[in-house]
Structures are given as structure tokens and as C-alpha cells.
Design a protein around this motif. Structure first.
Motif, PDB file in Angstrom:
ATOM      1  N   PRO A   1      17.948  -4.700  -3.788  1.00 23.05           N
ATOM      2  CA  PRO A   1      18.839  -5.425  -4.339  1.00 23.05           C
ATOM      3  C   PRO A   1      18.409  -5.369  -5.624  1.00 23.05           C
ATOM      4  O   PRO A   1      19.345  -5.008  -5.819  1.00 23.05           O
ATOM      5  N   MET A   2      17.649  -5.024  -6.277  1.00 27.65           N
ATOM      6  CA  MET A   2      17.376  -4.739  -7.886  1.00 27.65           C
ATOM      7  C   MET A   2      16.700  -4.107  -8.187  1.00 27.65           C
ATOM      8  O   MET A   2      17.482  -3.215  -9.073  1.00 27.65           O
ATOM      9  N   LYS A   3      16.711  -2.581  -7.293  1.00 24.47           N
ATOM     10  CA  LYS A   3      16.480  -1.043  -7.752  1.00 24.47           C
ATOM     11  C   LYS A   3      15.033  -1.425  -8.817  1.00 24.47           C
ATOM     12  O   LYS A   3      15.366  -0.315  -8.768  1.00 24.47           O
ATOM     13  N   ILE A   4      14.780  -1.836  -8.892  1.00 21.45           N
ATOM     14  CA  ILE A   4      13.132  -1.526  -9.236  1.00 21.45           C
ATOM     15  C   ILE A   4      11.590  -1.370  -8.720  1.00 21.45           C
ATOM     16  O   ILE A   4      12.147  -1.252  -7.315  1.00 21.45           O
ATOM     17  N   ALA A   5      11.281  -1.105  -9.453  1.00 21.53           N
ATOM     18  CA  ALA A   5       9.494  -0.699  -8.301  1.00 21.53           C
ATOM     19  C   ALA A   5       9.454  -0.505  -7.094  1.00 21.53           C
ATOM     20  O   ALA A   5       8.288  -0.139  -6.313  1.00 21.53           O
ATOM     21  N   ALA A   6      10.499   1.370  -7.384  1.00 19.94           N
ATOM     22  CA  ALA A   6      10.597   2.686  -6.060  1.00 19.94           C
ATOM     23  C   ALA A   6       9.411   2.590  -6.180  1.00 19.94           C
ATOM     24  O   ALA A   6       8.368   2.316  -4.692  1.00 19.94           O
ATOM     25  N   ASN A   7       8.395   2.888  -7.105  1.00 19.76           N
ATOM     26  CA  ASN A   7       7.238   3.547  -6.013  1.00 19.76           C
ATOM     27  C   ASN A   7       5.777   2.772  -6.070  1.00 19.76           C
ATOM     28  O   ASN A   7       5.275   3.152  -4.903  1.00 19.76           O
ATOM     29  N   MET A   8       6.347   1.462  -6.568  1.00 15.75           N
ATOM     30  CA  MET A   8       4.964   0.573  -6.432  1.00 15.75           C
ATOM     31  C   MET A   8       5.533   0.160  -4.648  1.00 15.75           C
ATOM     32  O   MET A   8       4.642   0.443  -3.556  1.00 15.75           O
ATOM     33  N   LEU A   9       6.988  -0.173  -4.853  1.00 17.40           N
ATOM     34  CA  LEU A   9       6.824  -0.473  -3.157  1.00 17.40           C
ATOM     35  C   LEU A   9       6.584   0.894  -2.182  1.00 17.40           C
ATOM     36  O   LEU A   9       6.321   0.599  -0.836  1.00 17.40           O
ATOM     37  N   GLY A  10       6.973   1.989  -2.643  1.00 18.64           N
ATOM     38  CA  GLY A  10       7.123   2.782  -1.330  1.00 18.64           C
ATOM     39  C   GLY A  10       8.518   3.103  -0.430  1.00 18.64           C
ATOM     40  O   GLY A  10       9.346   2.479  -0.736  1.00 18.64           O
ATOM     41  N   TYR A  11       7.925   3.738  -0.197  1.00 19.14           N
ATOM     42  CA  TYR A  11       9.509   4.391   0.932  1.00 19.14           C
ATOM     43  C   TYR A  11       8.809   4.403   2.087  1.00 19.14           C
ATOM     44  O   TYR A  11       8.162   4.299   2.281  1.00 19.14           O
ATOM     45  N   ILE A  12      10.434   4.739   2.787  1.00 21.73           N
ATOM     46  CA  ILE A  12       9.563   4.724   4.766  1.00 21.73           C
ATOM     47  C   ILE A  12       9.978   6.582   4.522  1.00 21.73           C
ATOM     48  O   ILE A  12      11.385   6.942   3.783  1.00 21.73           O
ATOM     49  N   GLY A  13       9.325   6.475   5.858  1.00 21.28           N
ATOM     50  CA  GLY A  13       9.746   7.936   6.732  1.00 21.28           C
ATOM     51  C   GLY A  13       9.972   7.949   8.511  1.00 21.28           C
ATOM     52  O   GLY A  13       9.170   6.464   8.587  1.00 21.28           O
ATOM     53  N   GLU A  14       9.810   8.652   9.167  1.00 22.85           N
ATOM     54  CA  GLU A  14       9.748   9.190  10.364  1.00 22.85           C
ATOM     55  C   GLU A  14       8.576   9.657  10.848  1.00 22.85           C
ATOM     56  O   GLU A  14       8.670  10.417  10.134  1.00 22.85           O
ATOM     57  N   ALA A  15       7.816   8.741  12.234  1.00 22.50           N
ATOM     58  CA  ALA A  15       6.709   9.494  12.435  1.00 22.50           C
ATOM     59  C   ALA A  15       6.863  11.296  12.346  1.00 22.50           C
ATOM     60  O   ALA A  15       8.321  11.360  13.555  1.00 22.50           O
ATOM     61  N   ASP A  16       6.332  11.863  11.987  1.00 16.55           N
ATOM     62  CA  ASP A  16       6.042  12.973  12.890  1.00 16.55           C
ATOM     63  C   ASP A  16       5.447  13.021  13.869  1.00 16.55           C
ATOM     64  O   ASP A  16       4.588  12.397  13.828  1.00 16.55           O
ATOM     65  N   LYS A  17       4.758  14.442  14.675  1.00 15.52           N
ATOM     66  CA  LYS A  17       4.412  14.244  15.636  1.00 15.52           C
ATOM     67  C   LYS A  17       2.944  14.490  15.306  1.00 15.52           C
ATOM     68  O   LYS A  17       2.001  13.265  15.995  1.00 15.52           O
ATOM     69  N   ASP A  18       2.387  14.974  14.058  1.00 15.91           N
ATOM     70  CA  ASP A  18       0.904  14.189  13.309  1.00 15.91           C
ATOM     71  C   ASP A  18       0.368  13.189  13.734  1.00 15.91           C
ATOM     72  O   ASP A  18      -0.051  12.759  14.253  1.00 15.91           O
ATOM     73  N   MET A  19       1.754  12.802  13.272  1.00 12.64           N
ATOM     74  CA  MET A  19       1.194  11.256  13.727  1.00 12.64           C
ATOM     75  C   MET A  19       1.146  10.306  14.448  1.00 12.64           C
ATOM     76  O   MET A  19       0.645   9.747  14.830  1.00 12.64           O
ATOM     77  N   THR A  20       2.123  10.458  15.208  1.00 11.50           N
ATOM     78  CA  THR A  20       1.892  10.205  17.124  1.00 11.50           C
ATOM     79  C   THR A  20       1.180  10.330  17.329  1.00 11.50           C
ATOM     80  O   THR A  20       0.520   9.576  18.155  1.00 11.50           O
ATOM     81  N   GLU A  21       0.285  11.742  17.497  1.00  9.86           N
ATOM     82  CA  GLU A  21      -1.091  11.886  17.419  1.00  9.86           C
ATOM     83  C   GLU A  21      -2.086  11.207  17.225  1.00  9.86           C
ATOM     84  O   GLU A  21      -3.029  10.552  17.828  1.00  9.86           O
ATOM     85  N   ARG A  22      -2.639  10.878  15.724  1.00  7.36           N
ATOM     86  CA  ARG A  22      -3.421  10.613  15.249  1.00  7.36           C
ATOM     87  C   ARG A  22      -2.780   8.381  15.734  1.00  7.36           C
ATOM     88  O   ARG A  22      -4.114   7.978  16.092  1.00  7.36           O
ATOM     89  N   ASP A  23      -2.196   7.519  15.524  1.00  4.57           N
ATOM     90  CA  ASP A  23      -1.735   6.843  16.400  1.00  4.57           C
ATOM     91  C   ASP A  23      -0.981   6.917  17.359  1.00  4.57           C
ATOM     92  O   ASP A  23       0.945   6.643  16.842  1.00  4.57           O
ATOM     93  N   PRO A  24      -1.016   5.976  18.156  1.00  2.00           N
ATOM     94  CA  PRO A  24      -0.029   6.557  19.692  1.00  2.00           C
ATOM     95  C   PRO A  24       0.965   5.503  19.812  1.00  2.00           C
ATOM     96  O   PRO A  24       2.086   5.216  20.341  1.00  2.00           O
ATOM     97  N   TYR A  25       0.936   4.726  18.308  1.00  2.63           N
ATOM     98  CA  TYR A  25       1.837   3.547  18.515  1.00  2.63           C
ATOM     99  C   TYR A  25       3.301   3.572  18.393  1.00  2.63           C
ATOM    100  O   TYR A  25       4.336   3.455  18.864  1.00  2.63           O
ATOM    101  N   TYR A  26       2.762   5.263  17.220  1.00  5.93           N
ATOM    102  CA  TYR A  26       4.198   5.585  17.048  1.00  5.93           C
ATOM    103  C   TYR A  26       4.809   6.366  17.857  1.00  5.93           C
ATOM    104  O   TYR A  26       3.905   7.230  18.801  1.00  5.93           O
ATOM    105  N   ASN A  27       6.554   6.454  17.892  1.00  3.25           N
ATOM    106  CA  ASN A  27       6.919   7.868  18.343  1.00  3.25           C
ATOM    107  C   ASN A  27       7.177   8.496  17.583  1.00  3.25           C
ATOM    108  O   ASN A  27       8.161   8.327  16.154  1.00  3.25           O
ATOM    109  N   GLU A  28       7.851   9.620  17.387  1.00  3.27           N
ATOM    110  CA  GLU A  28       7.932  10.927  16.878  1.00  3.27           C
ATOM    111  C   GLU A  28       9.536  10.225  16.453  1.00  3.27           C
ATOM    112  O   GLU A  28      10.656   9.839  17.100  1.00  3.27           O
ATOM    113  N   GLY A  29      10.527   9.653  15.090  1.00  4.03           N
ATOM    114  CA  GLY A  29      11.554   9.810  14.694  1.00  4.03           C
ATOM    115  C   GLY A  29      11.243   7.928  14.461  1.00  4.03           C
ATOM    116  O   GLY A  29      12.160   7.530  13.688  1.00  4.03           O
TER     117      GLY A  29
END
Lengths: 621, 423
Positions: A153-181
Motif C-alpha cells: 500500500p505504501m510503495k516503500i522499502a522495496a529492496n528491504m522487503l524483497g520480492y517474491i518469485g516462482e520456485a524453479d527446478k533447482d529450488m524444488t530439488e534443494r527443498d522438496p517443500y516447493y513444487n515448480e511454480g
């Protein structure tokens, strides 16, 4: 008896043998071999994920920084698509026929499959969803899965808050909690506190028949799990201060870090240029991301507050003064001369014209380069060590205890170590035994190879304000309203520097007071607040000097410690100083008396200065 | 004998066998119910559902069984040839008189229900064989009698295969070789059959050149270890030549098979590239269903692979998949053991007969049941080629249940008179 009756044994034997062979075979495929069980599950079960609500993030006054907005993924199971009016459908979803064909093709090909649902169109808005939902029944094979998107809502602190992305294949292999996407935090607080924020996915197991039509939940839902929503984070950030800082820093390159000294809580963490965090959400994310990513001039995705290491310049003279006193080669009476520069080395480092000789307070006040070159030399050539290098090592170790040249271990996702050069390093550059105090004299005024991040510099101000101790700077103070969450444990440990004598700090604080009263920052006053500061003008290989300023306020019982750095802006007192004092004024007084200065700062565009850079040799202030 | 006659006609019935029969049909019905179970039709007597119909078939089967036990046992010996003849005629007539259903020309249809005369050919042929071989003057080892016996078996086989195109129903008649063996058929025929099967499989899997070399070397080795009389050497050479002929003939036989039969053989032997989604689908799905059962199965009515139609024909030829999936290794072993127990029980009962007719008929019953068990279960677990024949007492179907019931209960009836005079 029939002589042939012996043959019954052969016949019985054959019957038994076949029976045994079958039972053995059954034992193999039913008990030993697991692959059939796996195949059965893959065929007859459809696993549907229930995505939990990601935890909200609040500022220190419970103002909402990040919340979620519903979004809807349009899913398709290609095999179930039947009796289809493509034209109608394309109109409804607002795509062309070619796009439709392309998307369908993608849904059929690996890793997707005609039998399994995959995303056809990502993140439809609630409005699109509403109009789509009414007509979706006409298109079998399509259904909608709800997801949540981050909203700022305030459009601030972008870098500090960070952003969300989708888990890729690499990530799903490292942590089985995640599925691709699956969504996960890629940077900033979203990454550091991913485990708390993400909650726990729910799983529903549906049975399907050979035509993939659902046949109810498996074992009446015995193995189904409900989604657990993510935990809310209470950040240490003061949203208003953060916003104000970002406004002051607009069209400038640099950063502001403000810390509450008593707690180590980061009040504001500004890096500029930044971006509207809402850009990295939703369907436009990829487009916007590559735009931001490719902006190599402004580098908006770069968190300068923690990732950029700058020479501290004159702000390091504070640490220098502390070390000198600790090592017994300096007290507040100690005087050194200045002849617009450090005479023993032919006037280098240079200095401004000011009264000479000066004692400690005024030396800090005027930020005398000559004075601190003498101090540095006296520390390195300290008689008590009999050996320059031992003395150097002692100097370096005390400096390191101020948490510079090493990571602060904060909860900010990516942090640079910074650098205080070691003996080993200089041995390599100059040769063992060849270098001495005068060779590396500019370390005494925070130049040479020294590099510290704005976060570390703010922490130095915190240490001086606290007279010798600090808590690891951090950005989150409570998880799910629990300030004692174990993940936050490391922020409850008080760290002490190698210098514990408060009298030593008092002398430096007095010097910092001189800075604001009669010294380099005497033009910057805050209504009703006595504060301590140190200016810096950091020479750097990239262009015009960086404007640096560290301060804390009020002088007694400090409430805020701050470090400001504006790249290639010149004098510390001309840009970083005003910005830092405005920040403190805003935080302590809640309003700004110096409207004129505020406007000048906000309007100034220093980004263009970078191009208009002309080499200059000056070390000071 | 008068004392016995005064007792009930059921007095000497072997109740253990009857009990085994009842247990098996009950288990069969339970599994059919599970295989076709769906939430919309709970009533077990629902005649629109197969378990409802099977209920009817079971009821009528019990009725038939009772009638068989009531009829005088001399009826079966007296009319053996007549029964054989009548059913053979029906088998020949059905392709012309019956209604074609799903491409099959082996059915007489009566409304919703159908009758397959070929199913009844089994007990009829068994009666005829028993009748012929029990003749005191007949020795099967006699060349001429062997031919006649083979004709009794071969004619229905060929009629059903050629006229009705029902490979599964036809191939069953091969099983009477067990009866013939017991009655004195030279063991060489059995060995010949065994060697033929082995060589057929090997010829499809291994380069034929190697097989020729192996056969030749075996002949040489054999000749080193026996007395090298002219007669022995000739015999070895003959065996070697026959073997080589079989290998050579394999490709001819294979080439003349129908496409789907070739595929089934390829699937079984894992030859070439078997696509598990196409030609290998049935067997693969059957194995998945059974294999996913584990030790104890998924529980009654909890099967997913069978209930949700992944396995084709899950209530008829592939009924064993439901057993395997829902009852696991324990359940499927129990079914195999019960079926085997019944078969062995019949063998022991056959051996206790004074009458050659009863004994020969009994062996026929055991052989038929054994053949069905072997092929049916074998194909679901990938040990036999897919041939569409039912699992005795388990598979859905009126004709097959009636046929097995008649087959078994005629023997039970004969057995109940085992203490009377030799027939």
C-alpha cells in the motif's frame, strides 16, 4: 490298482509348482517392487494444493507494509477440454487464437501433461475472474485456482522487503517443500523470513477415474491437510520515516540507515534509486523485472544500504579517535599541527585551512586530516608494541570489534562484508617489511582500501551513542506478535566492542558535538535537539567524492543513530548532512521546521552529476 | 446298497468340495461388487448392475447344482455322447443363429442375458472323453484310440476357434492332455508339448542360429553318454531334427498369428518396443492394480485402479486385479490357495473312484479348472499371454459360472456313488 496311478504325483506336482510360482510372483510385484504403488498413485490420485495466505508485514507502529490480494490462475487439463468454442473462449480470456494454440501446446508438453492440470493464464485479477467465472462452465477442462499476490500500500522499502518469485527446478530439488511454480521469497525480508511467512501448504488428495473425472477425496480426506496461513511479521521500520527518507533520496544515488541505538532496531533503510514494489507482482512482473534488472545506470534492484561498500572517509576518524585513546597515544589534550595538510609527508593528505594546532574536540570538529594522520601514525608506531605490525594488528582488531569489515549478521538478506585491509594484504602489495605507517597513512582518515557499508556505518554511530555496545541491527522485531520467537534470538544478545571505557566515548561524543556547534556541520541545526555528528567526504575511484554523514540524536539519551551516503555528491555537509538532520528532525520532532532545506533536498537531482564528474583530488570532510 | 439308497440323495456328497465351491463363488461375488461398485447403485440385487445379475447367476447355478445331484448318475454315462453331440451342434449353429454382440459370434441372446454354448462344451467334451476312455477295451496307447480321443478334443477346439473365433474358449481343450497323460498317453507327447513351448519362446527371443548350434551340440553331448547303437543315434538325430524344425517353424507360426495375438506374445516376452499406453496397456494396468495392493491391500471397496476403470474388464477376465488391489498379497494368495485346494481335492477324489469313467471325468474337471486358473491369473501378473478366459467361480458371467458349476457338480454326483459298482 492302476499302474498309471503313479502319474498323479507328476500332475499334482505341476499344479503345485504353478501355484507356488504365482505366489512368488505376487510376492514380488506386491511386496518387493514399489514401482507399481507409485504408478497407481500417479494415475488415480490428483493432488491439489491449497496455498496458504502469506504472512503480512507491518511497520513498528502496526502500519501495513505488505498484504495479499487474491489472484486467480486459470488452469487447464488438456485431456478434459471438449466441445470447445475457441473463438468464444479467446474473447472471454482476451487472447488471440495463436496465443491460445501456443498455450495449449505448452500445457500438453513436458513437464506438463495432457492429463495433469497446468497453468494456462497466470494471475488474473479479481475483476477478470468475476467475469470469467460466470461463463467458465461452458469450457470443460478449465478451472480456476486461487493464489495470493503481494500488495504494497505504501510503495516503500522495496529492496528491504524483497520480492517474491516462482520456485524453479533447482529450488524444488534443494527443498522438496516447493513444487515448480510455487511462490517463495527471493530477496529481502521475504527471503530471510520465508519459513515464517509462507505458512504451510494444504494438500487434498482427490481420486480420479481413468477419464480423469474426480471421484471424491481419498479415504474421506484422512490424508488431506489444511493450509496453515503464514505468520505476520512486525518490522522495526517506521513507515513514515522510511517514506520520508525515500522522498529525500529521490533522484540521488545512495542510502540512509537509521537505527534505534538501545535496541538495534532499524528505523529506516533507504536505498536509492529504488522502485515501486508493486511492479514485481502479477502478470507484468517478468516484464518489469527485466526492465529493472537491465537498468545498469540506476541499478534499482541493488540494495546499497547493505550491498555497497564505500570508503568511510572522515567518518572513520571517530573510530580512529577511540582507538587512539584506548591504545594510550591520544587524549583530549593531545595537539597536532596542520599546514593545510600532513607536513611529514609533504602536505599529504591535504587539509582545509583552519586554526592550528588543534586538540581532539576541534580536530574532530574541523575534521583535520593532518591531525588524524598523526594519530594513526602514533597508533601504528606505538612504543608499547615494539613492532609496527603488531600495533597494526591491534589497531585492526579493535576496528573489527566495531563490526566493520565483517558482516553484521543482520536479517537483511544480502550483506557485504566490507573491508579493513590486513597485514597479509599489504605484505602482498608492498612486500613484507617494506610498508610502514606512512605507507598506509590514508587508512587513518578512512580512505585507502577501507570499505564499509552504510549499515555498518550506522552501527558505528549506534555504538558511540551507546558508549561501547550494540545489538545486531535487525529489521523484524516480532513474528506473529511474538517478540521472543527463537529466530529473533540473536538480536537479543548485547555485543561489546574492544573499548569499554565510557570516558573514551565521552571525548569523541564531545568532539561530535563540536562538529554540529562550530565544526563542519555547524550550519545544520535541529530545532530543540542537541545532536552529535561527523561529516565525511569520501574519495572514491568512481567519480566525485561521496557525501557521507553519521550522527545520533539527542546527544543525551540518543533515540536515533543514522548514516547517510550520497554518491558523488561532494561535501558531507552539503547533501548527506542535511538529509540526515532532516531525518532525525522528522523522527524526533514529528515535523520539519526547515521547509526550505527540505524542498531543496527533495527537488535536487544528483543523478545527472555522475556524468558531469570531473576528477578531483581532495581528502576531507 | 439298499441301505444307502434309502438315505437322502445328498448323503454321500463330498461337502468339503461343495463348501470350497460356495466360498469361492461368494468371494467372487464380493469382488465383482467391488469392481463395479459405484455410489449410485447400492442395492446388491440391482439388476441393472453386474453384481445384481451375478446374484441371479449364482442362484440359478445353485439350482442347477441341486438338479444335477438329484438326477440319476447313470444319466451322465448313458447320455455322454448325446450331450457332447447336442452342444457341439449348438456350437456350430451359434455363429449362424445367434445374435452378434460386440463382434462376438458365440452368443445366444435372451433379452439382457446371453448364453455361450462353447462354455458348456467343456463338460460335454469331458463326459465324452470319460465315456470313450472308460470302455474296458480301449487302451489309449493304441494309436487308433489316440486319434479318436484327440478328435473328441480337437473338433470342438477347431469349431470354436474357426467358426466362433473365440481363441480363449477354444484353447482350453488343450488342457485335457493332463487327463490323457493320467490315462496312459505316452509321456513323449507331454515332453513334446513342453519342448515346443520352450523352443517357441526361445526362438522368438534368441537368434535362431544360436539355437541350432545349441541343439546340435546337445545332440552330440547326448550321443557321447549313451550306448551308441544305431537305434539310439537315430533317435537322437530325430529329436534334434524335430527341435530344429520347431525353431524354424516358430517364425512361420508367429507370422500367421493375428496382429493382436502377436502383440500379446510380444508384451509377455517383452519383445521389441511395447508401448505401455497402447498394446501393453491391459497387462501394465493389471500389474499396477495388483502391485499397488502391497501386503494387505487397500481394503474392500477401496481399490482405485480397478474401481475407476484403469483396468479394463475388471469384473470379468481381470477380476483377479480387484482381489490383488483390495486384499493385497495375503488375499490373492488365499484365492490362489483356495482354487488350488479345490483342484487338488478333485484330483484326490478322482483317484478314489472305482469307476474309470468317474476318475477320467474327475481329472478332466481338475485340468479345466487348473488351465483357467493358470492362464487367467498368469496374464494379470505378466506370466501368461493375455487370453480372454475367466477365473473359475470369480469372474462375472452366467455361462462360465453355469459351466463350471455343471462341470464340478456332475463330478460331485459321480463321486457320491463311488462305492457302487464299476461302470
Amino acid at each position: 490298482m492302476n499302474p498309471l496311478s503313479e502319474r498323479k504325483y507328476i500332475i499334482i506336482g505341476v499344479f503345485l509348482l504353478v501355484g507356488l510360482a504365482f505366489i512368488a510372483r505376487l510376492f514380488y510385484i506386491q511386496v518387493i517392487n514399489d514401482s507399481y504403488k507409485l504408478d497407481a498413485r500417479n494415475q488415480a490420485f490428483r493432488y491439489t494444493t491449497e496455498f496458504p495466505n502469506r504472512g503480512y508485514i507491518y511497520d513498528r507502529h502496526h502500519k501495513l507494509l505488505v498484504y495479499n490480494e487474491a489472484a486467480y490462475d486459470l488452469m487447464v487439463t488438456p485431456k478434459e477440454v471438449k466441445n470447445f468454442d475457441t473463438v468464444d473462449f479467446c474473447k472471454l480470456v482476451d487472447i488471440t487464437k495463436d496465443e491460445f494454440i501456443k498455450k495449449m501446446k505448452k500445457a500438453v508438453q513436458a513437464p506438463n501433461s495432457p492429463r495433469k492440470p497446468s497453468v494456462f493464464e497466470k494471475q488474473l485479477s479479481p475483476q477478470d475472474y468475476a467475469s470469467l467465472q460466470e461463463l467458465l462452465y461452458r469450457f470443460p477442462g478449465f478451472f480456476v485456482q486461487s493464489r495470493t499476490l503481494r500488495k504494497y500500500p505504501m510503495k516503500i522499502a522495496a529492496n528491504m522487503l524483497g520480492y517474491i518469485g516462482e520456485a524453479d527446478k533447482d529450488m524444488t530439488e534443494r527443498d522438496p517443500y516447493y513444487n515448480e511454480g510455487d511462490y517463495l521469497g527471493i530477496s529481502g525480508v521475504e527471503k530471510t523470513y520465508e519459513k515464517a511467512l509462507r505458512g504451510k501448504k494444504g494438500l487434498r488428495i482427490l481420486m480420479v477415474d481413468v477419464n480423469n473425472s474426480p471421484k471424491g477425496s481419498y479415504m474421506n480426506g484422512l490424508y488431506d491437510t489444511a493450509a496453515t496461513p503464514g505468520k505476520a511479521l512486525e518490522s522495526t521500520i517506521d513507515a513514515d520515516l522510511q517514506l520520508y527518507g525515500e522522498m529525500l533520496m529521490q533522484n540521488k544515488i545512495g542510502s540512509i540507515v537509521a537505527i534505534e541505538p538501545q535496541t538495534g532496531e532499524i528505523l529506516a533503510l533507504v536505498t536509492s534509486p529504488s522502485y515501486d514494489p508493486n511492479l514485481l507482482v502479477g502478470r507484468a512482473r517478468n516484464k518489469n523485472f527485466s526492465k529493472l534488472y537491465l537498468d545498469t545506470v540506476r541499478v534499482p534492484l541493488f540494495n546499497r544500504a547493505t550491498m555497497a561498500s564505500y570508503p568511510p572517509g572522515s567518518t572513520f576518524k571517530l573510530v580512529e579517535s577511540l582507538i587512539g585513546q584506548q591504545e594510550g597515544v591520544l587524549n583530549r589534550e593531545t595537539k597536532y599541527p596542520c599546514s593545510a595538510g600532513y607536513a611529514p609527508l609533504g602536505g599529504h593528505p591535504k587539509c582545509e585551512v583552519h586554526p592550528s594546532p588543534l586538540a581532539l574536540y576541534d580536530a574532530i570538529g574541523y575534521s583535520c586530516n593532518s591531525y588524524f594522520s598523526y594519530v594513526f601514525k602514533s597508533i601504528i608506531e606505538n612504543k608499547k608494541y615494539h613492532d609496527t605490525y603488531v600495533a597494526f594488528e591491534a589497531w585492526r582488531n579493535i576496528a573489527l570489534s566495531f563490526n566493520i569489515g565483517r558482516k553484521t549478521n543482520s536479517d537483511l538478506a544480502n550483506e557485504l562484508r566490507g573491508n579493513i585491509p590486513s597485514i597479509k594484504y599489504y605484505d602482498k602489495v608492498f612486500g613484507k617489511g617494506v610498508w610502514k605507517a606512512s605507507t598506509v597513512i590514508s587508512l587513518g582518515i578512512g580512505q585507502a582500501e577501507m570499505g564499509i557499508t552504510p549499515l555498518q556505518n550506522a552501527n558505528v554511530a549506534t555504538i558511540i551513542a551507546n558508549k561501547g555496545w550494540y545489538y545486531t541491527p535487525h529489521i523484524v522485531k516480532a513474528i506473529d506478535n511474538n517478540a521472543n520467537d527463537t529466530t529473533l534470538g540473536r538480536f537479543k544478545i548485547k555485543h561489546f566492542t574492544a573499548i569499554t571505557d565510557t570516558a573514551i566515548y565521552n571525548n569523541v561524543i564531545e568532539g561530535m558535538s563540536h562538529v554540529t556547534e562550530s565544526g563542519t556541520a555547524h550550519l545544520l541545526k535541529i530545532d530543540g535537539v542537541e545532536y552529535c555528528a561527523k561529516t565525511g567526504t569520501a574519495e572514491n575511484p568512481h567519480g566525485r567524492d561521496h557525501s557521507v554523514f553519521v550522527a545520533f540524536a539527542p546527544k543525551n539519551n540518543p533515540k536515533i543513530a543514522i548514516a547517510v551516503l550520497v554518491e558523488n555528491a561532494g561535501w558531507g555537509a552539503s547533501w548527506a548532512g542535511p538529509i540526515a538532520t532532516l531525518m532525525m528532525e522528522k523522527y524526533l520532532n514529528g515535523k520539519i521546521a526547515r521547509k526550505e532545506l527540505e524542498k531543496t533536498m527533495m527537488d535536487a537531482n544528483l543523478i545527472d552529476n555522475i556524468k558531469a564528474y570531473e576528477p578531483k583530488k581532495k581528502k576531507k570532510k | 446298497m439298499e441301505r444307502r439308497k434309502s438315505n437322502s440323495i445328498f448323503s454321500d456328497v463330498d461337502w468339503v468340495t461343495v463348501l470350497l465351491y460356495l466360498v469361492l463363488i461368494t468371494m467372487g461375488w464380493l469382488n465383482i461388487y467391488s469392481a463395479v461398485y459405484n455410489e449410485d447403485h447400492h442395492a446388491i440385487t440391482d439388476m441393472t448392475q453386474k453384481y445384481g445379475k451375478q446374484m441371479l447367476w449364482i442362484g440359478t447355478s445353485l439350482l442347477i447344482a441341486s438338479i444335477i445331484l438329484i438326477i440319476d448318475e447313470k444319466f451322465y454315462t448313458a447320455f455322454a455322447y448325446l450331450i457332447y453331440g447336442l452342444i457341439l451342434v449348438a456350437c456350430i449353429a451359434v455363429p449362424y443363429l445367434g445374435r452378434e454382440v460386440k463382434g462376438s459370434r458365440s452368443w445366444f441372446r435372451f433379452g439382457d442375458f446371453g448364453i455361450q454354448p462353447a462354455e458348456f462344451m467343456k463338460f460335454a467334451a469331458n463326459l465324452a472323453i470319460a465315456k470313450f476312455l472308460s470302455n474296458a477295451h480301449i487302451k489309449i496307447a493304441d494309436y487308433r484310440n489316440t486319434i479318436i480321443t484327440l478328435l473328441i478334443i480337437g473338433v470342438p477346439l477347431i469349431v470354436i476357434k474357426v467358426l466362433q473365433d473365440e481363441t480363449g474358449l477354444a484353447i482350453v481343450f488343450v488342457t485335457f492332455i493332463f487327463t490323457l497323460y493320467r490315462e496312459g498317453l505316452s509321456v513323449n507327447y507331454l515332453l513334446l508339448g513342453f519342448v515346443a513351448i520352450v523352443l517357441f519362446i526361445l526362438a522368438l527371443l534368441v537368434n535362431n542360429i544360436y539355437l541350432f548350434i545349441i541343439i546340435a551340440s546337445l545332440c552330440v553331448v547326448a550321443s557321447l553318454f549313451i550306448r551308441r547303437t544305431r537305434k539310439n543315434l537315430f533317435a537322437i538325430a530325430l529329436v534334434g531334427l524335430i527341435c530344429c524344425g520347431m525353431v524354424k517353424g516358430t517364425s512361420t507360426v508367429y507370422d500367421h498369428m493375428e496382429a493382436h495375438q502377436k502383440i500379446r506374445i510380444d508384451v509377455l516376452l517383452g519383445r521389441g518396443t511395447v508401448d505401455k499406453k497402447k498394446e501393453g496397456y491391459n497387462v501394465n494396468q493389471a500389474k499396477i492394480a495388483i502391485g499397488s495392493g502391497g501386503w494387505t491391500g487397500k481394503g474392500y471397496l477401496n481399490g482405485t485402479q480397478t474401481k475407476y476403470d484403469f483396468v479394463p474388464e475388471q469384473d470379468t477376465d481381470f477380476i483377479f486385479c480387484t482381489v490383488g488391489e483390495e486384499w493385497g498379497f495375503f488375499g490373492s494368495s488365499v484365492v490362489i490357495i483356495l482354487e488350488l485346494l479345490l483342484i487338488l481335492k478333485v484330483v484326490f477324489m478322482a483317484e478314489r473312484q472305482r469307476s474309470a469313467f468317474s476318475r477320467i471325468y474327475g481329472y478332466g474337471v481338475a485340468s479345466v479348472l487348473f488351465f483357467h486358473l493358470t492362464i487367467n491369473v498368469g496374464m494379470t501378473i505378466g506370466l501368461a499371454p493375455v487370453i480372454g478366459i475367466p477365473l473359475p467361480f470369480f469372474s462375472y458371467g452366467g455361462s462360465s459360472l453355469w459351466s463350471f458349476t455343471i462341470l464340478l457338480f456332475i463330478f460331485i454326483k459321480l463321486d457320491s456313488h463311488r462305492l457302487e459298482i464299476l461302470r
